[in-house]
Design a protein around this motif. Sequence first.
Motif, short mmCIF file in Angstrom:
data_model
loop_
_atom_site.label_atom_id
_atom_site.label_comp_id
_atom_site.label_asym_id
_atom_site.label_seq_id
_atom_site.Cartn_x
_atom_site.Cartn_y
_atom_site.Cartn_z
N THR A 1 8.17 1.73 35.88
CA THR A 1 7.86 3.11 35.48
C THR A 1 9.09 4.01 35.50
O THR A 1 8.98 5.19 35.15
N ALA A 2 10.24 3.49 35.89
CA ALA A 2 11.46 4.30 35.95
C ALA A 2 11.86 4.73 34.54
O ALA A 2 11.82 3.93 33.60
N THR A 3 12.27 5.99 34.41
CA THR A 3 12.66 6.50 33.09
C THR A 3 14.15 6.42 32.82
O THR A 3 14.57 6.60 31.68
N PHE A 4 14.96 6.13 33.85
CA PHE A 4 16.41 6.14 33.67
C PHE A 4 17.08 4.79 33.84
O PHE A 4 18.24 4.65 33.46
N PHE A 5 16.42 3.79 34.43
CA PHE A 5 17.11 2.53 34.67
C PHE A 5 16.15 1.35 34.61
O PHE A 5 14.97 1.46 34.88
#
Length: 148
Positions: A29-33
């Motif tokens: 669910t991470a948006t950056f990595f």
Amino acid sequence: MVQAGSDSTGVSTDMISMNSTVKLTYRNTATFFGVHVTSTPVALTYSQLTIGSGTVKKFYQSRTSQRNMAVTVIGDKIPLYGSGASLSTPTGITTLPVPLKLEFTVRSRAYVLGKLVKPKFYKKIECSIVYDTNKLNVPISLKNCTYN
């Protein structure tokens, strides 16, 4: 399937063989990595005795995505040493419900800002399962699992 046999030292005991598939979904669910994912062996136990195990292959999961996996859990002629007395029948297939426990740990590691920041995420998954021989080849829900 439970059958009579002897272990590697010659001690007579009941032996169990099993073959199953565990299907699960990994969601990042991470948006950056993205994350690199590994896992401990998936262990299926009966009365604190591991009767089957399987492995999750290492993989990379990109940001805000998910992956469906199937892990084969196999045990071949595992000695029960008396703990499977209630499982023994003349046909080798028990008619009683069998309480089992499925457990493994998923390890995720992200590399943020190159390799300067490396957060780790561990999730230990434990599931209590009741195997019913009247429901062979019917998927067993893993909704009653704990995630620590």
